[in-house]
Scaffold this active site. Structure first.
Site, PDB file in Angstrom:
ATOM      1  N   LYS A 144      -2.729  -2.635   7.684  1.00  0.00           N
ATOM      2  CA  LYS A 144      -4.002  -2.266   8.291  1.00  0.00           C
ATOM      3  C   LYS A 144      -4.314  -3.175   9.474  1.00  0.00           C
ATOM      4  O   LYS A 144      -4.036  -4.364   9.431  1.00  0.00           O
ATOM      5  CB  LYS A 144      -5.127  -2.395   7.270  1.00  0.00           C
ATOM      6  CG  LYS A 144      -5.175  -1.274   6.265  1.00  0.00           C
ATOM      7  CD  LYS A 144      -6.402  -1.436   5.399  1.00  0.00           C
ATOM      8  CE  LYS A 144      -6.540  -0.286   4.435  1.00  0.00           C
ATOM      9  NZ  LYS A 144      -7.700  -0.469   3.558  1.00  0.00           N
TER      10      LYS A 144
ATOM     11  N   ARG B  64       0.881  -1.162   0.000  1.00  0.00           N
ATOM     12  CA  ARG B  64       0.000   0.000   0.000  1.00  0.00           C
ATOM     13  C   ARG B  64       0.922   1.215   0.000  1.00  0.00           C
ATOM     14  O   ARG B  64       2.042   1.163   0.521  1.00  0.00           O
ATOM     15  CB  ARG B  64      -0.864   0.028   1.259  1.00  0.00           C
ATOM     16  CG  ARG B  64      -1.851  -1.109   1.360  1.00  0.00           C
ATOM     17  CD  ARG B  64      -2.599  -1.048   2.713  1.00  0.00           C
ATOM     18  NE  ARG B  64      -3.564  -2.121   2.803  1.00  0.00           N
ATOM     19  CZ  ARG B  64      -3.339  -3.295   3.389  1.00  0.00           C
ATOM     20  NH1 ARG B  64      -2.174  -3.549   3.958  1.00  0.00           N
ATOM     21  NH2 ARG B  64      -4.281  -4.215   3.415  1.00  0.00           N
TER      22      ARG B  64
ATOM     23  N   TYR C 124     -10.915  -7.909  -4.336  1.00  0.00           N
ATOM     24  CA  TYR C 124      -9.825  -7.026  -4.712  1.00  0.00           C
ATOM     25  C   TYR C 124      -9.239  -7.403  -6.066  1.00  0.00           C
ATOM     26  O   TYR C 124      -8.853  -6.556  -6.838  1.00  0.00           O
ATOM     27  CB  TYR C 124      -8.755  -7.104  -3.622  1.00  0.00           C
ATOM     28  CG  TYR C 124      -7.627  -6.139  -3.771  1.00  0.00           C
ATOM     29  CD1 TYR C 124      -7.811  -4.789  -3.537  1.00  0.00           C
ATOM     30  CD2 TYR C 124      -6.374  -6.580  -4.125  1.00  0.00           C
ATOM     31  CE1 TYR C 124      -6.765  -3.905  -3.655  1.00  0.00           C
ATOM     32  CE2 TYR C 124      -5.320  -5.702  -4.244  1.00  0.00           C
ATOM     33  CZ  TYR C 124      -5.523  -4.364  -4.007  1.00  0.00           C
ATOM     34  OH  TYR C 124      -4.493  -3.497  -4.130  1.00  0.00           O
TER      35      TYR C 124
ATOM     36  N   HIS D 101      -4.614  -9.249   3.710  1.00  0.00           N
ATOM     37  CA  HIS D 101      -6.061  -9.214   3.902  1.00  0.00           C
ATOM     38  C   HIS D 101      -6.474 -10.144   5.032  1.00  0.00           C
ATOM     39  O   HIS D 101      -5.978 -11.260   5.133  1.00  0.00           O
ATOM     40  CB  HIS D 101      -6.782  -9.640   2.620  1.00  0.00           C
ATOM     41  CG  HIS D 101      -6.715  -8.622   1.539  1.00  0.00           C
ATOM     42  ND1 HIS D 101      -6.923  -8.933   0.226  1.00  0.00           N
ATOM     43  CD2 HIS D 101      -6.472  -7.290   1.561  1.00  0.00           C
ATOM     44  CE1 HIS D 101      -6.818  -7.844  -0.506  1.00  0.00           C
ATOM     45  NE2 HIS D 101      -6.542  -6.836   0.282  1.00  0.00           N
TER      46      HIS D 101
ATOM     47  N   HIS E 182      -2.595   3.148  -6.204  1.00  0.00           N
ATOM     48  CA  HIS E 182      -3.276   1.957  -5.693  1.00  0.00           C
ATOM     49  C   HIS E 182      -3.502   0.931  -6.807  1.00  0.00           C
ATOM     50  O   HIS E 182      -3.511  -0.276  -6.549  1.00  0.00           O
ATOM     51  CB  HIS E 182      -4.602   2.311  -5.022  1.00  0.00           C
ATOM     52  CG  HIS E 182      -5.229   1.137  -4.345  1.00  0.00           C
ATOM     53  ND1 HIS E 182      -4.723   0.610  -3.170  1.00  0.00           N
ATOM     54  CD2 HIS E 182      -6.286   0.363  -4.686  1.00  0.00           C
ATOM     55  CE1 HIS E 182      -5.459  -0.434  -2.820  1.00  0.00           C
ATOM     56  NE2 HIS E 182      -6.417  -0.607  -3.720  1.00  0.00           N
TER      57      HIS E 182
ATOM     58  N   ARG F 144      -0.790  -1.692  -6.866  1.00  0.00           N
ATOM     59  CA  ARG F 144      -0.983  -2.795  -5.915  1.00  0.00           C
ATOM     60  C   ARG F 144      -2.017  -3.771  -6.460  1.00  0.00           C
ATOM     61  O   ARG F 144      -1.843  -4.989  -6.392  1.00  0.00           O
ATOM     62  CB  ARG F 144      -1.425  -2.228  -4.562  1.00  0.00           C
ATOM     63  CG  ARG F 144      -1.786  -3.287  -3.522  1.00  0.00           C
ATOM     64  CD  ARG F 144      -2.097  -2.583  -2.188  1.00  0.00           C
ATOM     65  NE  ARG F 144      -2.958  -3.355  -1.321  1.00  0.00           N
ATOM     66  CZ  ARG F 144      -2.536  -4.261  -0.448  1.00  0.00           C
ATOM     67  NH1 ARG F 144      -1.248  -4.548  -0.359  1.00  0.00           N
ATOM     68  NH2 ARG F 144      -3.392  -4.907   0.321  1.00  0.00           N
TER      69      ARG F 144
END
Length: 178
Positions: free
Chosen positions: A64, A41, A167, A158, A132, A135
């Site tokens: 995240k 990211r 995604y 994830h 983005h 990615r």
């Protein structure tokens, strides 16, 4: 929308060529190579600290939700980051960001987005070619080359397989086959 491998390479080369100074060009190229080559990211790339250098064959990231993951670092990524560090006028300090702005402060996401926008216009790429998207392209290209969804889930950090499926825009039939 994913970009093609040639478009990803073109973006990385073009941001380097459009820069005012060689070190800024090397910096911008290194950031994009990290996004596409390791699936980082933008916030993860910009959060790298001097203590993370030099890059080895793997990098432990905290993404995240404070979730840690290990990503492989290809030689081309190490070369791009090493070239940036060689040219950067600011000293590499353990607790400071690796990627610095022109005045020495931390590089911000808006600047990366701005240089990518300039490069995509120069290359005639659609507005969807964003940092983005690099990615997203990393994930899409790995899946297309036969990577399994579980491995891709781990590389992307994830929490759920469903996030990885959405995604990478995998259809239900492909998911069942995998």
């Amino acid at each position: 929308r994913p970009v093609t491998p040639d478009e990803a390479e073109g973006l990385a080369e073009n941001v380097g060529a459009l820069a005012k100074t060689p070190w800024v060009g090397a910096r911008d190229r290194a950031v994009l190579v990290l996004l596409y080559g390791a699936g980082l990211r933008i916030s993860e790339a910009l959060a790298l600290k001097g203590a993370d250098m030099p890059l080895s064959e793997t990098l432990v990231l905290t993404g995240k939700g404070n979730k840690q993951r290990v990503v492989p670092i290809l030689p081309v990524i190490r070369q791009a980051v090493d070239e940036y560090l060689r040219l950067c006028p600011w000293p590499l300090e353990r607790g400071r960001p690796v990627f610095r702005g022109e005045k020495g402060g931390p590089l911000n996401q808006g600047m990366v987005q701005k240089v990518v926008a300039q490069a995509r216009r120069a290359l005639g790429l659609p507005d969807s070619a964003t940092p983005h998207a690099l990615r997203h392209s990393f994930a899409t290209h790995l899946l297309g080359a036969g990577a399994d969804l579980r491995s891709l889930q781990e590389l992307l950090g994830h929490a759920s397989l469903g996030s990885t499926q959405i995604y990478t825009r995998v259809d239900a039939a492909k998911l069942l086959d995998t």
